[in-house]
Motif scaffolding. Structure first.
Motif, PDB file in Angstrom:
ATOM      1  N   ARG A 209       0.842  -1.209   0.000  1.00  0.00           N
ATOM      2  CA  ARG A 209       0.000   0.000   0.000  1.00  0.00           C
ATOM      3  C   ARG A 209       0.867   1.244   0.000  1.00  0.00           C
ATOM      4  O   ARG A 209       1.880   1.323   0.704  1.00  0.00           O
ATOM      5  CB  ARG A 209      -0.928   0.011   1.212  1.00  0.00           C
ATOM      6  CG  ARG A 209      -1.664   1.332   1.410  1.00  0.00           C
ATOM      7  CD  ARG A 209      -2.710   1.265   2.500  1.00  0.00           C
ATOM      8  NE  ARG A 209      -3.873   0.485   2.064  1.00  0.00           N
ATOM      9  CZ  ARG A 209      -5.033   0.488   2.707  1.00  0.00           C
ATOM     10  NH1 ARG A 209      -5.191   1.198   3.799  1.00  0.00           N
ATOM     11  NH2 ARG A 209      -6.031  -0.244   2.262  1.00  0.00           N
ATOM     12  N   VAL A 210       0.421   2.231  -0.796  1.00  0.00           N
ATOM     13  CA  VAL A 210       1.053   3.546  -0.832  1.00  0.00           C
ATOM     14  C   VAL A 210      -0.042   4.583  -0.617  1.00  0.00           C
ATOM     15  O   VAL A 210      -1.056   4.576  -1.318  1.00  0.00           O
ATOM     16  CB  VAL A 210       1.765   3.799  -2.173  1.00  0.00           C
ATOM     17  CG1 VAL A 210       2.371   5.194  -2.191  1.00  0.00           C
ATOM     18  CG2 VAL A 210       2.838   2.751  -2.413  1.00  0.00           C
ATOM     19  N   ASP A 241      -8.281   3.387  -4.249  1.00  0.00           N
ATOM     20  CA  ASP A 241      -9.377   3.511  -3.276  1.00  0.00           C
ATOM     21  C   ASP A 241     -10.293   2.283  -3.347  1.00  0.00           C
ATOM     22  O   ASP A 241     -11.516   2.382  -3.458  1.00  0.00           O
ATOM     23  CB  ASP A 241     -10.181   4.796  -3.531  1.00  0.00           C
ATOM     24  CG  ASP A 241      -9.341   6.039  -3.308  1.00  0.00           C
ATOM     25  OD1 ASP A 241      -8.411   5.976  -2.486  1.00  0.00           O
ATOM     26  OD2 ASP A 241      -9.594   7.054  -3.972  1.00  0.00           O
ATOM     27  N   ASN A 242      -9.654   1.094  -3.321  1.00  0.00           N
ATOM     28  CA  ASN A 242     -10.336  -0.211  -3.240  1.00  0.00           C
ATOM     29  C   ASN A 242     -11.054  -0.622  -4.517  1.00  0.00           C
ATOM     30  O   ASN A 242     -11.846  -1.565  -4.510  1.00  0.00           O
ATOM     31  CB  ASN A 242     -11.321  -0.243  -2.063  1.00  0.00           C
ATOM     32  CG  ASN A 242     -10.622  -0.061  -0.731  1.00  0.00           C
ATOM     33  OD1 ASN A 242      -9.547  -0.612  -0.518  1.00  0.00           O
ATOM     34  ND2 ASN A 242     -11.219   0.722   0.160  1.00  0.00           N
ATOM     35  N   VAL A 265       1.451   6.746 -11.410  1.00  0.00           N
ATOM     36  CA  VAL A 265       0.099   7.209 -11.091  1.00  0.00           C
ATOM     37  C   VAL A 265      -0.029   8.664 -11.513  1.00  0.00           C
ATOM     38  O   VAL A 265       0.952   9.419 -11.506  1.00  0.00           O
ATOM     39  CB  VAL A 265      -0.212   7.049  -9.588  1.00  0.00           C
ATOM     40  CG1 VAL A 265      -0.168   5.579  -9.192  1.00  0.00           C
ATOM     41  CG2 VAL A 265       0.747   7.865  -8.729  1.00  0.00           C
ATOM     42  N   ALA A 266      -1.247   9.054 -11.898  1.00  0.00           N
ATOM     43  CA  ALA A 266      -1.485  10.419 -12.388  1.00  0.00           C
ATOM     44  C   ALA A 266      -1.720  11.404 -11.255  1.00  0.00           C
ATOM     45  O   ALA A 266      -1.461  12.604 -11.394  1.00  0.00           O
ATOM     46  CB  ALA A 266      -2.678  10.431 -13.339  1.00  0.00           C
ATOM     47  N   HIS A 267      -2.235  10.922 -10.130  1.00  0.00           N
ATOM     48  CA  HIS A 267      -2.484  11.771  -8.963  1.00  0.00           C
ATOM     49  C   HIS A 267      -2.421  10.891  -7.731  1.00  0.00           C
ATOM     50  O   HIS A 267      -2.133   9.695  -7.819  1.00  0.00           O
ATOM     51  CB  HIS A 267      -3.833  12.485  -9.082  1.00  0.00           C
ATOM     52  CG  HIS A 267      -4.993  11.540  -9.235  1.00  0.00           C
ATOM     53  ND1 HIS A 267      -5.579  10.884  -8.178  1.00  0.00           N
ATOM     54  CD2 HIS A 267      -5.668  11.135 -10.346  1.00  0.00           C
ATOM     55  CE1 HIS A 267      -6.565  10.116  -8.613  1.00  0.00           C
ATOM     56  NE2 HIS A 267      -6.639  10.249  -9.935  1.00  0.00           N
ATOM     57  N   PHE A 268      -2.734  11.469  -6.553  1.00  0.00           N
ATOM     58  CA  PHE A 268      -2.548  10.681  -5.347  1.00  0.00           C
ATOM     59  C   PHE A 268      -3.801  10.513  -4.510  1.00  0.00           C
ATOM     60  O   PHE A 268      -4.647  11.394  -4.409  1.00  0.00           O
ATOM     61  CB  PHE A 268      -1.425  11.251  -4.477  1.00  0.00           C
ATOM     62  CG  PHE A 268      -0.199  10.402  -4.586  1.00  0.00           C
ATOM     63  CD1 PHE A 268      -0.133   9.176  -3.960  1.00  0.00           C
ATOM     64  CD2 PHE A 268       0.855  10.795  -5.366  1.00  0.00           C
ATOM     65  CE1 PHE A 268       0.984   8.368  -4.078  1.00  0.00           C
ATOM     66  CE2 PHE A 268       1.974  10.006  -5.501  1.00  0.00           C
ATOM     67  CZ  PHE A 268       2.040   8.786  -4.849  1.00  0.00           C
ATOM     68  N   SER A 269      -3.849   9.327  -3.938  1.00  0.00           N
ATOM     69  CA  SER A 269      -4.845   8.917  -2.958  1.00  0.00           C
ATOM     70  C   SER A 269      -4.270   7.684  -2.257  1.00  0.00           C
ATOM     71  O   SER A 269      -3.127   7.712  -1.831  1.00  0.00           O
ATOM     72  CB  SER A 269      -6.186   8.611  -3.650  1.00  0.00           C
ATOM     73  OG  SER A 269      -7.172   8.347  -2.672  1.00  0.00           O
ATOM     74  N   THR A 270      -5.050   6.580  -2.213  1.00  0.00           N
ATOM     75  CA  THR A 270      -4.558   5.322  -1.642  1.00  0.00           C
ATOM     76  C   THR A 270      -4.481   4.282  -2.744  1.00  0.00           C
ATOM     77  O   THR A 270      -5.474   4.004  -3.420  1.00  0.00           O
ATOM     78  CB  THR A 270      -5.479   4.822  -0.515  1.00  0.00           C
ATOM     79  OG1 THR A 270      -5.538   5.822   0.510  1.00  0.00           O
ATOM     80  CG2 THR A 270      -4.953   3.524   0.078  1.00  0.00           C
TER      81      THR A 270
END
Length: 567
Positions: A209-210, A241-242, A265-270
């Motif tokens: 996970r990041v 995000d799952n 990745v183009a942007h960030f979340s989980t």
């Protein structure tokens, strides 16, 4: 006429002098008749004379304030240092930013506000003579970044302490990276740091996970390359995000047989990594694998061909350790049985014998059940007379025909480090035959400026020098500059270590990945002739255009002259 006026003037002076003489004679007669003149003479003759000395203090006390000065500070607690003296007892006080006076008897400290501060120091003596010294200074708020979980550039993290700045400034950082023993996040664009940030709280890199809290740190909501190591998956896929990450957000770059997964990745979340289910036709984005192949079709099972299953799992293959002479550094070695049966392994520390502390055996046997983990702890130390050098050592772990090697890059530095050094490569991966550019930040801990000798050296994992340069620079408190080194064309692909050493003692290193790039062939004769023809034709076109322009201009001038009426 003029002579008559002069004669009248002399007559007037004579009359005035006669009158004054008559008045003086009358006064003398009067004093003699009354006896007062004689009494005055007698009194003066018989009177006693006394004298007294009177000291008059007309000078205010002396006052010299040596701290603070009219400059800029970046701290809240400021030293107030002064000296005051006078022939009479004195009282000293100070006021800050218009607040009430505070009495002091000697040097002290005070807390300043951020922004402009006005300090007034007063001293008075017993006759109320006053001397005041006024100092105006500016206090900047320094921005601090909490990133202790990632403050280890052994794994490729950016040293943010050299990018910290004041609140009214901005810092744009390129190639910003956060890394730990598990993985790394490398941002592609410029990151603008304009406020304090808690990276430890709002960022995490774990096994699968990041996470980056882009709501709290919006400046990190940008495209990035993510690297995760030691994965045991066969065919990984990415979840955002799952849910399965769409191809326009996630791009799988590669997945190696060593369990290293690289994706963008183009942007960030989980982002989570999981095994692709057998019912899924593939992973998110586009992917390539090394050492693993898979085929999948909807409604059919997946047939997977893999290399021999690895029995031993480790977290790191390269570890950098800085040893200060006379100080021990604690180390740990994490091992896991990744096989479905009990395994017996041998851990060999022999190559580290010059730095091993205590009576630890140089070889150790270890038995692990399926899935069992164990962490071995040991200490490394460089003696006080240990030479200042950089060396490559290793720990070897074997189990039957399988073997794992952990490389230890050891730097021995003196107990007192006169300089702090930071190295920031523009690109962590370069090609042979190209230029390696990197930023060097050096802070001088000494009080005086110094001329230093800087040695740049690129070494392979066998401690062989690939290229080396030296130069001298003058440093006061801090210098920052960009250095360029040429990588020889014949350099093989691999991970190399760049060392920057000052005066043969203070040293810093950074890992550089070099990819072998074959030298492009020299242009053929036909190509050269074609290029010359192109240049010639272009030159002729330019000359014709310029000549035509002059011709038209001259003709227009003649027409204008012809049509102009003559006077």
């Amino acid at each position: 006429m003029r002579k008559g006026k002069k004669r009248n003037y002399h007559i007037s002076i004579s009359i005035l002098g006669t009158i004054l003489l008559i008045v003086l004679i009358a006064e003398v007669i009067n004093l003699a008749a009354t006896g007062k003149f004689i009494e005055d003479l007698t009194a003066k003759a018989t009177s006693a004379t006394t004298s007294a000395s009177i000291a008059i203090d007309a000078t205010p006390p002396s006052l010299i304030v040596t701290s603070p000065t009219n400059t800029t500070y970046n701290k809240r607690i400021i030293n107030l240092n002064f000296s005051a003296s006078d022939t009479n007892p004195i009282n000293t006080s100070y006021s800050l930013n218009g607040h009430n006076n505070q009495s002091i008897t000697g040097n002290t400290t005070f807390e300043a506000q951020y922004g402009t501060n006005t300090l007034k120091v007063h001293t008075t003596d017993t006759v109320n003579h006053l001397n005041t010294s006024t100092i105006t200074f500016f206090n900047k708020r320094f921005l601090y970044y909490n990133y202790s979980k990632f403050n280890n550039n052994n794994y490729g993290s950016t040293n943010l302490s050299y990018h910290s700045q004041y609140e009214d400034e901005s810092s744009n950082i390129s190639n910003l990276s956060f890394a730990n023993a598990i993985g790394r996040i490398s941002f592609k664009g410029l990151i603008a740091l304009t406020a304090e940030a808690d990276f430890d709280t709002h960022m995490n890199i774990s096994n699968t996970r990041v996470f980056v809290n882009s709501s709290n740190m919006s400046f990190l909501n940008q495209s990035a390359v993510i690297v995760l190591t030691n994965l045991t998956l066969t065919n990984p896929r990415i979840l955002l995000d799952n849910t399965v990450c769409p191809a326009d957000t996630c791009t799988n770059t590669s997945y190696s047989s060593a369990g290293v997964f690289i994706f963008t990745v183009a942007h960030f979340s989980t982002y989570d990594i999981e095994e692709t289910p057998t019912s899924d036709s593939g992973t998110s984005g586009s992917s390539s694998t090394e050492g693993r192949t898979s085929t999948a079709a909807k409604g059919k099972s997946i047939s997977v061909i893999t290399n021999e299953q690895e029995h031993i799992e480790i977290k790191q293959t390269i570890i950098k350790v800085n040893l200060i002479q006379g100080k021990a550094v604690e180390q740990s070695l994490w091992l896991k049985n990744a096989f479905n049966k009990t395994i017996n392994m041998t851990i060999d520390f022999t190559d580290l014998r010059d730095f091993m502390q205590g009576n630890r055996k140089l070889t150790q046997q270890l038995s692990l059940n399926p899935g069992e983990e164990q962490t071995l702890h040991f200490s490394l130390i460089a003696s006080e007379d240990s030479p200042l050098w950089n060396s490559n050592k290793k720990i070897t772990i074997t189990e039957k025909d399988q073997k794992k090697t952990i490389s230890y890059l050891i730097e021995v530095t003196p107990a007192e480090y006169p300089f702090d050094i930071s190295i920031t490569p523009e690109n962590a991966e370069v090609y042979s035959g190209s230029e390696l550019r990197f930023q060097v930040d050096i802070q001088n801990k000494k009080a005086n400026p110094e001329n230093i000798e800087i040695n740049y050296e690129l070494k392979d994992n066998q401690n062989n020098t690939i290229t080396q340069e030296k130069e001298n620079k003058e440093i006061e408190r801090k210098i920052t500059f960009t250095k360029t080194m040429h990588i020889p064309q014949e350099t093989s692909s691999g991970i190399y270590t760049l060392y920057v050493t000052i005066n043969g003692t203070a040293s810093k290193s950074s890992n550089i990945t070099i990819t072998r790039k074959e030298k492009e062939p020299a242009p053929s004769l036909n190509l050269k002739v074609n290029n010359l023809l192109k240049i010639g034709i272009l030159s002729i076109v330019i000359l014709i255009t310029v000549g035509l322009w002059f011709y038209i201009k001259r003709k227009m001038k003649k027409e204008l002259y012809k049509n102009t009426p003559k006077k």
